[in-house]
Design a protein around this motif. Structure first.
Motif, mmCIF file in Angstrom:
data_model
loop_
_atom_site.group_PDB
_atom_site.id
_atom_site.type_symbol
_atom_site.label_atom_id
_atom_site.label_comp_id
_atom_site.label_asym_id
_atom_site.label_seq_id
_atom_site.Cartn_x
_atom_site.Cartn_y
_atom_site.Cartn_z
ATOM 1 N N ARG A 190 10.435 8.384 -13.554
ATOM 2 C CA ARG A 190 10.952 7.104 -14.012
ATOM 3 C C ARG A 190 10.021 6.321 -14.931
ATOM 4 O O ARG A 190 10.398 5.279 -15.442
ATOM 5 N N GLY A 191 8.840 6.769 -15.165
ATOM 6 C CA GLY A 191 7.958 5.991 -16.039
ATOM 7 C C GLY A 191 6.507 6.381 -15.865
ATOM 8 O O GLY A 191 6.188 7.515 -15.500
ATOM 9 N N GLN A 192 5.602 5.423 -16.127
ATOM 10 C CA GLN A 192 4.170 5.684 -16.044
ATOM 11 C C GLN A 192 3.780 6.056 -14.618
ATOM 12 O O GLN A 192 4.167 5.397 -13.661
ATOM 13 N N VAL A 193 3.011 7.113 -14.511
ATOM 14 C CA VAL A 193 2.612 7.617 -13.200
ATOM 15 C C VAL A 193 1.260 7.021 -12.822
ATOM 16 O O VAL A 193 0.304 7.081 -13.585
ATOM 17 N N GLY A 194 1.205 6.431 -11.602
ATOM 18 C CA GLY A 194 -0.017 5.814 -11.129
ATOM 19 C C GLY A 194 -0.638 6.587 -9.980
ATOM 20 O O GLY A 194 -0.090 7.593 -9.509
ATOM 21 N N PRO A 195 -1.785 6.121 -9.485
ATOM 22 C CA PRO A 195 -2.537 6.841 -8.445
ATOM 23 C C PRO A 195 -1.755 7.084 -7.154
ATOM 24 O O PRO A 195 -1.868 8.163 -6.565
ATOM 25 N N TYR A 196 -0.978 6.109 -6.689
ATOM 26 C CA TYR A 196 -0.250 6.314 -5.439
ATOM 27 C C TYR A 196 0.825 7.378 -5.594
ATOM 28 O O TYR A 196 1.057 8.179 -4.687
ATOM 29 N N GLN A 197 1.458 7.401 -6.751
ATOM 30 C CA GLN A 197 2.464 8.437 -6.987
ATOM 31 C C GLN A 197 1.824 9.827 -7.016
ATOM 32 O O GLN A 197 2.380 10.786 -6.475
ATOM 33 N N LEU A 198 0.656 9.932 -7.646
ATOM 34 C CA LEU A 198 -0.028 11.228 -7.718
ATOM 35 C C LEU A 198 -0.486 11.684 -6.335
ATOM 36 O O LEU A 198 -0.359 12.866 -5.985
ATOM 37 N N GLN A 199 -1.000 10.750 -5.530
ATOM 38 C CA GLN A 199 -1.398 11.119 -4.171
ATOM 39 C C GLN A 199 -0.191 11.552 -3.346
ATOM 40 O O GLN A 199 -0.282 12.472 -2.534
ATOM 41 N N ALA A 200 0.938 10.880 -3.566
ATOM 42 C CA ALA A 200 2.160 11.266 -2.857
ATOM 43 C C ALA A 200 2.616 12.654 -3.294
ATOM 44 O O ALA A 200 3.082 13.460 -2.472
ATOM 45 N N ALA A 201 2.488 12.942 -4.574
ATOM 46 C CA ALA A 201 2.870 14.269 -5.071
ATOM 47 C C ALA A 201 1.995 15.355 -4.445
ATOM 48 O O ALA A 201 2.485 16.437 -4.079
ATOM 49 N N ILE A 202 0.705 15.077 -4.303
ATOM 50 C CA ILE A 202 -0.206 16.036 -3.653
ATOM 51 C C ILE A 202 0.201 16.238 -2.204
ATOM 52 O O ILE A 202 0.268 17.382 -1.705
ATOM 53 N N ALA A 203 0.493 15.143 -1.505
ATOM 54 C CA ALA A 203 0.928 15.242 -0.109
ATOM 55 C C ALA A 203 2.213 16.040 0.006
ATOM 56 O O ALA A 203 2.399 16.818 0.953
ATOM 57 N N GLY A 242 -7.867 7.106 -12.230
ATOM 58 C CA GLY A 242 -8.682 6.165 -11.456
ATOM 59 C C GLY A 242 -9.834 6.890 -10.788
ATOM 60 O O GLY A 242 -9.729 7.294 -9.625
ATOM 61 N N PRO A 243 -10.957 7.091 -11.494
ATOM 62 C CA PRO A 243 -12.100 7.824 -10.934
ATOM 63 C C PRO A 243 -12.572 7.207 -9.621
ATOM 64 O O PRO A 243 -12.674 5.982 -9.498
ATOM 65 N N ASN A 244 -12.851 8.069 -8.662
ATOM 66 C CA ASN A 244 -13.258 7.608 -7.341
ATOM 67 C C ASN A 244 -13.988 8.764 -6.656
ATOM 68 O O ASN A 244 -13.533 9.909 -6.726
ATOM 69 N N PRO A 245 -15.126 8.497 -6.000
ATOM 70 C CA PRO A 245 -15.882 9.583 -5.365
ATOM 71 C C PRO A 245 -15.061 10.378 -4.352
ATOM 72 O O PRO A 245 -15.228 11.602 -4.240
ATOM 73 N N MET A 246 -14.179 9.711 -3.606
ATOM 74 C CA MET A 246 -13.388 10.426 -2.609
ATOM 75 C C MET A 246 -12.344 11.335 -3.261
ATOM 76 O O MET A 246 -12.012 12.392 -2.731
ATOM 77 N N ILE A 247 -11.851 10.925 -4.419
ATOM 78 C CA ILE A 247 -10.938 11.796 -5.167
ATOM 79 C C ILE A 247 -11.688 13.029 -5.635
ATOM 80 O O ILE A 247 -11.188 14.160 -5.538
#
Length: 412
Positions: free
Chosen positions: A285-298, A326-331
């Protein structure tokens, strides 16, 4: 709806709506919140024996309004404030706000209340506590128990948060230019609440289910209020897909069971299906953000019938995209695992060496636990056991400590 659980759920559903009504009317967040809590307590005592009123929302609004008037009148030191409120809302004028108490009244200030509880002047812990109390309808004792702190400590935290809101004006009106930033804060607070519930940061239990359940409930509310916001949809999908694994995360004695070793037959298929459907509708539906990407991985993890069938190349591609957004050490830590599964453990360990130079993660037990796991995959059992033991020493979670210690023991 006659049982205690049904009444509790009903009260928690109406809590933010009732508080929103009072704050909109009177503009005094701290006293309004206290009055709503008293009304909720009164309902919890009366409704099980007398039955749920025909219009529960209206009942709560009326009782909370009267509690507020009584509370203000009892404070002699605040006589001027009492006079102002009494002039605005004498007992006879409670009926003038009948629209808020009528069955079917559709004005819901829950979103504005969420924004208010996540005010930028509050610290993240204060935002969490105030959101759970004001919007979630949890008592101070319940919140304190969930976060393993004394009730007095949590009461002070909530009191300071309410005073901060009061000093900031405590208005439900939010300038349009602040909405995007505040919405991001709301999502972050709900994400933190869910994570603390899914893997408690301390204590004897691995999870605090009441926190994850409440985070899902509030994320569902936020999604209902903002159905077109794709990141909110992504956050809710992530919670559903992750929480679906909860039944298999612990063994018969409460021990931690890693994802690769879980009995997938125990996963909640309804939550998996709901989460997959939601993220599948949202991603295009549009621009993909971090929560959507994490949900896709899950979703990729949850749709694999076995651990061996996991599509690790797809997961790695999603982590690479997530790290760019969104760079993050845990990612990066999680990407290292995906790299190891696709390109071998040595490649994953090279990424961990970079993280070891980052002060934010250098001494984190999860970095050590991941290093031990990859060393184990590489066949270096002796070093892996040593690193598992060091990770166990650094964690504050008793179940994680037992799990890591047992891993080390198995390797000898």
């Amino acid at each position: 709806m006659s049982g205690p659980t049904g009444i509790e759920d009903l009260l928690r559903t109406y809590a933010p709506q009732v508080l929103g009504v009072l704050v909109r009317r009177y503009g005094t967040f701290d006293t309004c919140e206290d009055a709503v809590q008293e009304a909720l307590i009164a309902a919890a005592r009366q409704w099980p024996g007398e039955g749920v009123p025909e219009n529960p929302r209206g009942w709560l609004v009326t009782v909370a309004s009267r509690k507020l008037v009584d509370q203000v009148r009892s404070e002699a030191a605040r006589r001027r404030r009492e006079d102002a409120l009494a002039l605005a809302t004498p007992d006879s004028e409670l009926l003038a706000h009948a629209a808020d108490e009528e069955p079917g009244s559709d004005r819901d200030d829950s979103l504005a209340l969420l924004f208010l509880c996540c005010h930028p002047d509050l610290s993240p812990p204060s935002r969490i506590a105030l959101t759970l109390r004001a919007v979630g309808g949890l008592t101070t004792a319940q919140i304190a128990a969930a976060f393993l702190v004394p009730e007095s400590t949590m009461a002070q935290r909530i009191s300071r948060a309410k005073q901060t809101i009061k000093a900031a004006g405590g208005s439900l009106t939010l300038p349009p230019e602040d909405r995007t930033a505040r919405l991001a804060e709301v999502r972050h607070v709900l994400y933190l609440v869910f994570n603390e519930g899914y893997t408690a940061s301390g204590g004897d239990e691995l999870t605090a289910p009441e926190l994850s359940t409440e985070a899902i409930r509030l994320a569902t509310l936020l999604h209902r209020l903002l159905p077109e916001d794709t990141e909110t949809a992504g956050l809710l999908a992530l919670m559903l897909l992750t929480d679906a694994r909860r039944p298999a995360r612990t063994g018969p004695h409460g021990e931690l069971v890693p994802l690769a070793e879980q009995d997938r037959g125990r996963w909640d298929g309804r939550l998996v299906a709901e989460g997959v459907a939601l993220i599948s509708r949202t991603l295009p539906r549009g621009q993909v953000g971090p929560y959507q990407l994490q949900a896709a991985i899950a979703a990729v993890h949850d749709e694999a019938e076995t651990a061996q069938a996991t599509d690790w190349p797809q997961i790695l591609a999603l982590y690479e995209l997530l790290e760019r957004t969104g760079p993050n050490p845990m990612i990066t830590l999680n990407r290292a695992v995906a790299v190891a599964m696709v390109h071998g453990p040595a490649a994953g360990l090279a990424l961990l060496d970079e993280l070891a130079r980052d002060k934010r993660t250098a001494r984190h037990h999860r970095l050590l636990a991941t290093r031990a796991h990859l060393l184990e995959l590489l066949g270096d059992r002796e070093t892996a056991a040593e690193v598992y033991r060091e990770a166990a020493r650094r964690t504050t979670s008793a179940p994680e400590r037992r799990h890591l210690t047992e891993r080390a023991r198995r390797l000898g």
